[in-house]
Design an enzyme around this catalytic site. Structure first.
Site, PDB file in Angstrom:
ATOM      1  N   ASP A  70      -5.863  -0.660  -2.110  1.00 27.13           N
ATOM      2  CA  ASP A  70      -6.582  -1.512  -3.049  1.00 27.13           C
ATOM      3  C   ASP A  70      -7.892  -2.042  -2.488  1.00 27.13           C
ATOM      4  OD1 ASP A  70      -5.285  -3.334  -1.158  1.00 27.13           O
ATOM      5  OD2 ASP A  70      -5.958  -4.912  -2.508  1.00 27.13           O
ATOM      6  N   PHE A  84     -14.265   2.515   3.947  1.00 25.86           N
ATOM      7  CA  PHE A  84     -13.283   1.769   3.174  1.00 25.86           C
ATOM      8  C   PHE A  84     -12.832   2.649   2.005  1.00 25.86           C
ATOM      9  CE2 PHE A  84     -11.840  -1.236  -0.039  1.00 25.86           C
ATOM     10  CZ  PHE A  84     -10.882  -1.890   0.708  1.00 25.86           C
ATOM     11  N   VAL A  85     -11.515   2.775   1.822  1.00 25.04           N
ATOM     12  CA  VAL A  85     -10.994   3.668   0.769  1.00 25.04           C
ATOM     13  C   VAL A  85     -10.073   2.923  -0.200  1.00 25.04           C
ATOM     14  CG1 VAL A  85     -11.186   5.824   2.090  1.00 25.04           C
ATOM     15  CG2 VAL A  85      -9.143   4.433   2.339  1.00 25.04           C
ATOM     16  N   ASP A 143      -5.529   1.566  10.293  1.00 27.58           N
ATOM     17  CA  ASP A 143      -6.934   1.210  10.461  1.00 27.58           C
ATOM     18  C   ASP A 143      -7.089   0.666  11.894  1.00 27.58           C
ATOM     19  OD1 ASP A 143      -9.582   0.692   9.315  1.00 27.58           O
ATOM     20  OD2 ASP A 143      -9.040  -1.397   9.230  1.00 27.58           O
ATOM     21  N   GLU A 155       3.482   4.121   6.212  1.00 27.55           N
ATOM     22  CA  GLU A 155       2.278   3.310   5.959  1.00 27.55           C
ATOM     23  C   GLU A 155       1.308   4.066   5.059  1.00 27.55           C
ATOM     24  OE1 GLU A 155       0.711   0.664   6.031  1.00 27.55           O
ATOM     25  OE2 GLU A 155       0.785  -0.471   7.891  1.00 27.55           O
ATOM     26  N   ASP A 156       0.470   3.327   4.346  1.00 29.56           N
ATOM     27  CA  ASP A 156      -0.598   3.965   3.575  1.00 29.56           C
ATOM     28  C   ASP A 156      -1.728   4.403   4.504  1.00 29.56           C
ATOM     29  OD1 ASP A 156      -1.302   1.341   4.214  1.00 29.56           O
ATOM     30  OD2 ASP A 156      -2.066   0.840   2.218  1.00 29.56           O
ATOM     31  N   ARG A 196      -5.004   0.380  -6.929  1.00 31.77           N
ATOM     32  CA  ARG A 196      -3.771   0.976  -6.373  1.00 31.77           C
ATOM     33  C   ARG A 196      -3.213   2.068  -7.270  1.00 31.77           C
ATOM     34  NH1 ARG A 196      -2.150  -2.232  -2.040  1.00 31.77           N
ATOM     35  NH2 ARG A 196      -2.379  -4.476  -2.260  1.00 31.77           N
ATOM     36  N   LYS A 200      -7.534   6.250  10.384  1.00 32.19           N
ATOM     37  CA  LYS A 200      -8.961   6.158  10.744  1.00 32.19           C
ATOM     38  C   LYS A 200      -9.054   6.045  12.264  1.00 32.19           C
ATOM     39  CE  LYS A 200     -10.285   3.162   6.818  1.00 32.19           C
ATOM     40  NZ  LYS A 200     -10.762   1.806   6.508  1.00 32.19           N
ATOM     41  N   GLY A 209       0.764  -1.239   0.000  1.00 31.74           N
ATOM     42  CA  GLY A 209       0.000   0.000   0.000  1.00 31.74           C
ATOM     43  C   GLY A 209       0.795   1.290   0.000  1.00 31.74           C
TER      44      GLY A 209
HETATM   45  P1  IMP Z   1      -4.613  -2.365  10.196  1.00 30.51           P
HETATM   46  O1  IMP Z   1      -3.672  -3.453  10.627  1.00 30.51           O
HETATM   47  O2  IMP Z   1      -6.049  -2.715  10.474  1.00 30.51           O
HETATM   48  O3  IMP Z   1      -4.235  -0.999  10.750  1.00 30.51           O
HETATM   49  O4  IMP Z   1      -4.586  -2.292   8.635  1.00 30.51           O
HETATM   50  C1  IMP Z   1      -3.475  -1.913   7.960  1.00 30.51           C
HETATM   51  C2  IMP Z   1      -3.524  -2.319   6.512  1.00 30.51           C
HETATM   52  O5  IMP Z   1      -4.823  -2.720   6.062  1.00 30.51           O
HETATM   53  C3  IMP Z   1      -3.157  -1.113   5.680  1.00 30.51           C
HETATM   54  O6  IMP Z   1      -1.761  -1.021   5.500  1.00 30.51           O
HETATM   55  C4  IMP Z   1      -3.899  -1.390   4.387  1.00 30.51           C
HETATM   56  O7  IMP Z   1      -3.107  -2.153   3.517  1.00 30.51           O
HETATM   57  C5  IMP Z   1      -5.121  -2.183   4.799  1.00 30.51           C
HETATM   58  N1  IMP Z   1      -6.305  -1.305   4.918  1.00 30.51           N
HETATM   59  C6  IMP Z   1      -6.844  -0.799   6.039  1.00 30.51           C
HETATM   60  N2  IMP Z   1      -7.909  -0.020   5.760  1.00 30.51           N
HETATM   61  C7  IMP Z   1      -8.033  -0.034   4.411  1.00 30.51           C
HETATM   62  C8  IMP Z   1      -8.948   0.614   3.494  1.00 30.51           C
HETATM   63  O8  IMP Z   1      -9.873   1.375   3.857  1.00 30.51           O
HETATM   64  N3  IMP Z   1      -8.737   0.366   2.178  1.00 30.51           N
HETATM   65  C9  IMP Z   1      -7.731  -0.431   1.714  1.00 30.51           C
HETATM   66  N4  IMP Z   1      -6.863  -1.050   2.534  1.00 30.51           N
HETATM   67  C10 IMP Z   1      -7.006  -0.846   3.875  1.00 30.51           C
END
Ligand code: IMP
Length: 185
Positions: A163, A156-157, A106, A102-103, A169, A134, A48
């Protein structure tokens, strides 16, 4: 383009590419000040972060190194919270200034796992730079989250590296999933 379709989902524009570039320029300025006379190592989390990393690094004027790690914890549009493994983490982070790129943050589970691995190597400092955050979805505290491009709602984005099931992407802008309004009583 304000609305796009990816597979079965409809998305609407959230952040256009001009907005994204301007914000990245500001984060770059901040990093150049904060890391003056230091030589940080930027570690991007694939897949990402690849576009964000490329654009951010073009704004960095202090000497720096760049690496990438790959981790997989997400399937479809719902966070599983399950971390598989980190591949490619540099092994020479002792006494280094580390910036994880990081992208999106979440739930925070991915970063939590990465940060534990990074801290094992006793770096001089560790900070996280994420394009999106978020806050409403966060399930674990990330004290190192210092640089955030945009705080967004719990939608969700896709786009600009992010992606939906592998697609989207390449989009220059960031789009959020269109939610169907609940029926009024
Ligand atoms: P986390 O571990 O839940 O913080 O998620 C991290 C990873 O989940 C990010 O690096 C993204 O690759 C993916 N992710 C989380 N939210 C989204 C979203 O809204 N769209 C796409 N990918 C997401």
């Amino acid at each position: 383009m304000n609305k796009i379709q990816i597979a079965d989902k409809e998305f609407e524009l959230l952040l256009d590419s001009d907005n994204i570039s301007k914000r990245i320029r500001l984060i770059g300025i901040q990093l150049n000040v904060d890391y003056e006379k230091r030589c940080p190592i930027f570690i991007g989390v694939l897949n990402g972060s690849f576009l964000f990393m490329a654009d951010l690094l073009r704004e960095i004027e202090v000497p720096c190194e760049v690496g990438f790690i790959r981790i997989s914890s997400y399937a479809g549009a719902e966070s599983s919270g399950k971390i598989n493994q980190a591949f490619g983490l540099p092994e020479d982070l002792h006494n280094r200034d580390v910036i994880i790129v990081e992208d999106i943050v979440d739930t925070g589970f991915t970063l939590d796992y990465i940060l534990k691995e990074v801290h094992k190597q006793t770096p001089a400092s560790v900070k996280v730079c994420s394009l999106l955050f978020k806050p409403a979805a966060l399930k674990t505290e990330i004290a190192e989250l210092e640089y955030v491009g945009f705080e967004i709602a719990n939608d969700f984005v896709v786009g600009y590296g992010l992606d939906y099931d592998g697609l989207g992407r390449n989009l220059k802008a960031i789009y959020r999933e269109k939610t169907v309004p609940a029926d009024l009583p």
